[in-house]
Design a protein around this motif. Structure first.
Motif, PDB file in Angstrom:
ATOM      1  N   SER A  50       0.802  -1.219   0.000  1.00 42.17           N
ATOM      2  CA  SER A  50       0.000   0.000   0.000  1.00 42.17           C
ATOM      3  C   SER A  50       0.833   1.268   0.000  1.00 42.17           C
ATOM      4  O   SER A  50       0.316   2.337  -0.330  1.00 42.17           O
ATOM      5  CB  SER A  50      -0.939   0.025   1.211  1.00 42.17           C
ATOM      6  N   SER A  51       2.102   1.174   0.370  1.00 40.73           N
ATOM      7  CA  SER A  51       2.851   2.428   0.506  1.00 40.73           C
ATOM      8  C   SER A  51       4.295   2.368   0.040  1.00 40.73           C
ATOM      9  O   SER A  51       5.009   3.361   0.191  1.00 40.73           O
ATOM     10  CB  SER A  51       2.815   2.885   1.979  1.00 40.73           C
ATOM     11  N   PHE A  52       4.748   1.243  -0.534  1.00 31.60           N
ATOM     12  CA  PHE A  52       6.146   1.213  -0.971  1.00 31.60           C
ATOM     13  C   PHE A  52       6.412   2.246  -2.064  1.00 31.60           C
ATOM     14  O   PHE A  52       7.517   2.802  -2.148  1.00 31.60           O
ATOM     15  CB  PHE A  52       6.552  -0.194  -1.436  1.00 31.60           C
ATOM     16  N   ALA A  53       5.396   2.523  -2.893  1.00 29.82           N
ATOM     17  CA  ALA A  53       5.581   3.530  -3.947  1.00 29.82           C
ATOM     18  C   ALA A  53       5.803   4.912  -3.345  1.00 29.82           C
ATOM     19  O   ALA A  53       6.566   5.720  -3.895  1.00 29.82           O
ATOM     20  CB  ALA A  53       4.362   3.546  -4.875  1.00 29.82           C
ATOM     21  N   VAL A  54       5.157   5.195  -2.208  1.00 28.85           N
ATOM     22  CA  VAL A  54       5.341   6.484  -1.535  1.00 28.85           C
ATOM     23  C   VAL A  54       6.768   6.591  -1.012  1.00 28.85           C
ATOM     24  O   VAL A  54       7.413   7.652  -1.112  1.00 28.85           O
ATOM     25  CB  VAL A  54       4.331   6.645  -0.379  1.00 28.85           C
ATOM     26  N   ILE A  55       7.275   5.496  -0.438  1.00 30.67           N
ATOM     27  CA  ILE A  55       8.637   5.498   0.098  1.00 30.67           C
ATOM     28  C   ILE A  55       9.647   5.776  -1.009  1.00 30.67           C
ATOM     29  O   ILE A  55      10.525   6.640  -0.870  1.00 30.67           O
ATOM     30  CB  ILE A  55       8.950   4.146   0.773  1.00 30.67           C
ATOM     31  N   VAL A  56       9.531   5.060  -2.105  1.00 33.67           N
ATOM     32  CA  VAL A  56      10.489   5.229  -3.208  1.00 33.67           C
ATOM     33  C   VAL A  56      10.378   6.622  -3.814  1.00 33.67           C
ATOM     34  O   VAL A  56      11.390   7.279  -4.096  1.00 33.67           O
ATOM     35  CB  VAL A  56      10.268   4.147  -4.284  1.00 33.67           C
ATOM     36  N   GLN A  57       9.164   7.085  -4.014  1.00 33.33           N
ATOM     37  CA  GLN A  57       8.969   8.422  -4.581  1.00 33.33           C
ATOM     38  C   GLN A  57       9.582   9.484  -3.670  1.00 33.33           C
ATOM     39  O   GLN A  57      10.224  10.427  -4.138  1.00 33.33           O
ATOM     40  CB  GLN A  57       7.477   8.688  -4.780  1.00 33.33           C
ATOM     41  N   GLY A  58       9.385   9.330  -2.358  1.00 38.74           N
ATOM     42  CA  GLY A  58       9.947  10.291  -1.414  1.00 38.74           C
ATOM     43  C   GLY A  58      11.461  10.286  -1.419  1.00 38.74           C
ATOM     44  O   GLY A  58      12.104  11.353  -1.404  1.00 38.74           O
ATOM     45  N   LEU A  59      12.065   9.106  -1.444  1.00 36.94           N
ATOM     46  CA  LEU A  59      13.522   9.012  -1.440  1.00 36.94           C
ATOM     47  C   LEU A  59      14.123   9.616  -2.701  1.00 36.94           C
ATOM     48  O   LEU A  59      15.136  10.341  -2.645  1.00 36.94           O
ATOM     49  CB  LEU A  59      13.940   7.551  -1.300  1.00 36.94           C
ATOM     50  N   LYS A  60      13.526   9.339  -3.850  1.00 31.60           N
ATOM     51  CA  LYS A  60      14.046   9.893  -5.100  1.00 31.60           C
ATOM     52  C   LYS A  60      13.903  11.410  -5.139  1.00 31.60           C
ATOM     53  O   LYS A  60      14.765  12.113  -5.694  1.00 31.60           O
ATOM     54  CB  LYS A  60      13.341   9.254  -6.290  1.00 31.60           C
ATOM     55  N   ALA A  61      12.842  11.935  -4.534  1.00 28.24           N
ATOM     56  CA  ALA A  61      12.627  13.384  -4.547  1.00 28.24           C
ATOM     57  C   ALA A  61      13.728  14.115  -3.795  1.00 28.24           C
ATOM     58  O   ALA A  61      14.081  15.246  -4.156  1.00 28.24           O
ATOM     59  CB  ALA A  61      11.266  13.718  -3.945  1.00 28.24           C
ATOM     60  N   VAL A  62      14.279  13.493  -2.753  1.00 28.02           N
ATOM     61  CA  VAL A  62      15.310  14.170  -1.958  1.00 28.02           C
ATOM     62  C   VAL A  62      16.717  13.722  -2.340  1.00 28.02           C
ATOM     63  O   VAL A  62      17.650  13.867  -1.556  1.00 28.02           O
ATOM     64  CB  VAL A  62      15.070  13.964  -0.449  1.00 28.02           C
ATOM     65  N   GLY A  63      16.877  13.204  -3.564  1.00 24.38           N
ATOM     66  CA  GLY A  63      18.206  13.007  -4.119  1.00 24.38           C
ATOM     67  C   GLY A  63      18.739  11.600  -4.170  1.00 24.38           C
ATOM     68  O   GLY A  63      19.889  11.401  -4.584  1.00 24.38           O
ATOM     69  N   ALA A  64      17.950  10.595  -3.776  1.00 23.05           N
ATOM     70  CA  ALA A  64      18.460   9.217  -3.799  1.00 23.05           C
ATOM     71  C   ALA A  64      18.571   8.704  -5.220  1.00 23.05           C
ATOM     72  O   ALA A  64      17.680   8.920  -6.046  1.00 23.05           O
ATOM     73  CB  ALA A  64      17.549   8.308  -2.982  1.00 23.05           C
ATOM     74  N   SER A  65      19.665   8.012  -5.508  1.00 17.93           N
ATOM     75  CA  SER A  65      19.803   7.322  -6.789  1.00 17.93           C
ATOM     76  C   SER A  65      18.935   6.064  -6.760  1.00 17.93           C
ATOM     77  O   SER A  65      18.445   5.666  -5.696  1.00 17.93           O
ATOM     78  CB  SER A  65      21.263   6.931  -7.007  1.00 17.93           C
ATOM     79  N   PRO A  66      18.705   5.411  -7.917  1.00 21.88           N
ATOM     80  CA  PRO A  66      17.922   4.167  -7.891  1.00 21.88           C
ATOM     81  C   PRO A  66      18.468   3.138  -6.909  1.00 21.88           C
ATOM     82  O   PRO A  66      17.711   2.477  -6.197  1.00 21.88           O
ATOM     83  CB  PRO A  66      17.995   3.681  -9.341  1.00 21.88           C
TER      84      PRO A  66
END
Length: 398
Positions: free
Chosen positions: A26-42
């Motif tokens: 239900s929320s893994f997409a939110v986690i990944v989207q949030g991490l990428k927004a603040v500069g995380a690489s894949p």
């Protein structure tokens, strides 16, 4: 036979696995989207998702075994939603990781030192929920924007969510994820999905910290974790008759979050929504035997966390609008609840609305994001409104 294994039951297995499946999908997409927004690489996003899932899984197992209560642990979905509204800070993801560690350290301190815990709890729930609503509002618009961009995918995903929500709300987002994955897979070119990148280990990031990140990332993340997750999670447990001391639970999950943060995890805390699945009578008629459901959920989270790279790989080949749409649908329930609480009291209603609007605007001053300024503006107005109400009440009493 050991008392531990005598308490094991099939219902605890089904409830625990359902809790893990719902919590992760239900929320893994939110986690990944949030991490990428603040500069995380894949690779860093994959590491962050994996470490967050493994951390909450192991923490839930440890706490449930220690206290013999269904003490579920979750990642900070509201915190990840907050991250998704930001931009990468100056200094990159290393600065974000430093903010993760500071927010976690504050949670440890809040659990050990009651004055800080009381200070966090003293923030009016209307304002804390208003800040959360302002964070979630732009994200929850994404599914409807996606309908204008890619209606052939976004509309079926929305319909799957809407229909399943009327049947079983817990399975609404998993159903939307399945539909989105199927539709995206149908449109892929042969060889677009690289099978040789389905495993990615943890990636260590040397943390750094700036004043802007302290005020703009760490403090809002700490407030969201305490008000939207830890306090709510303890309240859910109490509603089912469990009364653990909150301090040790908050400090323990904060320490786990601190240790996993250098690998990209945005944080873990006491679960709120999925806690009810493990603490309710569906897990077992006997409340003293329900702790096994949280143990099974922890095992499920750990296993799914080790396969986090698969989820990130799927998201990498999907159109960004699809990912944003699924994440937005996952947050609609949280938006509904936070809006209801934020305007529930006549006194301070305008303060709450101001917090929502400023936070949702995305305005930034001195490198500090809108969530902080929205909370500050709302707190000032709330204080003025409360003083006025007290003065009028005193005048009427005379």
């Amino acid at each position: 036979m050991s008392p531990l294994f005598r308490d094991f039951s099939l219902t605890s297995v089904t409830s625990g696995l359902l809790s893990a499946f719902v919590g992760f999908s239900s929320s893994f997409a939110v986690i990944v989207q949030g991490l990428k927004a603040v500069g995380a690489s894949p690779a860093q996003a994959s590491s962050g998702l994996m470490m967050a899932a493994v951390a909450m899984g192991l923490a839930g197992i440890a706490l449930s075994l220690r206290y013999r209560m269904p003490l579920s642990v979750a990642w900070t979905t509201p915190g990840a939603a907050f991250l998704a509204t930001l931009q990468a800070p100056e200094g990159g993801f290393a600065v974000t990781v430093g903010a993760f560690m500071l927010a976690a350290a504050l949670c440890v301190l809040a659990g050990l030192w009651r004055p800080l815990g009381r200070l966090a709890e003293a923030i009016p729930m209307t304002l804390a929920n208003a800040m959360l609503a302002g964070i979630l509002l732009p994200l929850c618009l994404a599914p409807f924007r996606a309908m204008g961009l890619i209606p052939e995918i976004a509309l079926p995903v929305f319909l799957a969510w809407a229909v399943m929500a009327r049947v079983n709300r817990l399975l609404a987002i998993p159903a939307a994820v399945v539909v989105a994955a199927v539709l995206v897979a149908r449109g892929l070119e042969p060889g677009a999905f690289a099978l040789d990148h389905l495993w990615s280990g943890p990636v260590f990031v040397m943390p750094e910290l700036t004043l802007a990140a302290v005020v703009g990332i760490a403090l809002p993340l700490f407030i969201l974790t305490m008000a939207s997750q830890n306090v709510a999670g303890i309240a859910v447990l109490k509603s089912f008759g469990y009364t653990p001391k909150a301090g040790p639970l908050i400090s323990f999950t904060g320490m786990v979050a601190f240790l996993s943060a250098p690998f990209g995890s945005p944080g873990v805390n006491m679960a709120a929504i999925t806690a009810a699945l493990c603490a309710g009578p569906e897990a077992h008629p006997d409340p003293d035997r329900r702790y096994w459901s949280a143990i099974i959920a922890g095992i499920g989270y750990t296993v799914m966390g080790l396969g986090a790279a698969i989820a990130v790989a799927v998201m990498a080949v999907a159109p960004p609008a699809v990912i944003a749409a699924v994440a937005g649908l996952a947050l609609i329930g949280a938006l509904t609840g936070s809006l209801a609480v934020s305007v529930s009291q006549p006194t301070g209603r305008e303060a709450a609305l101001t917090t929502i609007l400023i936070t949702a605007s995305g305005v930034s001053f001195f490198g500090i994001g809108a969530a902080f300024w929205g909370l500050v503006a709302g707190a000032v107005l709330y204080a003025l409104d409360t003083r006025k109400s007290r003065r009028l009440a005193a005048a009427d009493a005379e």
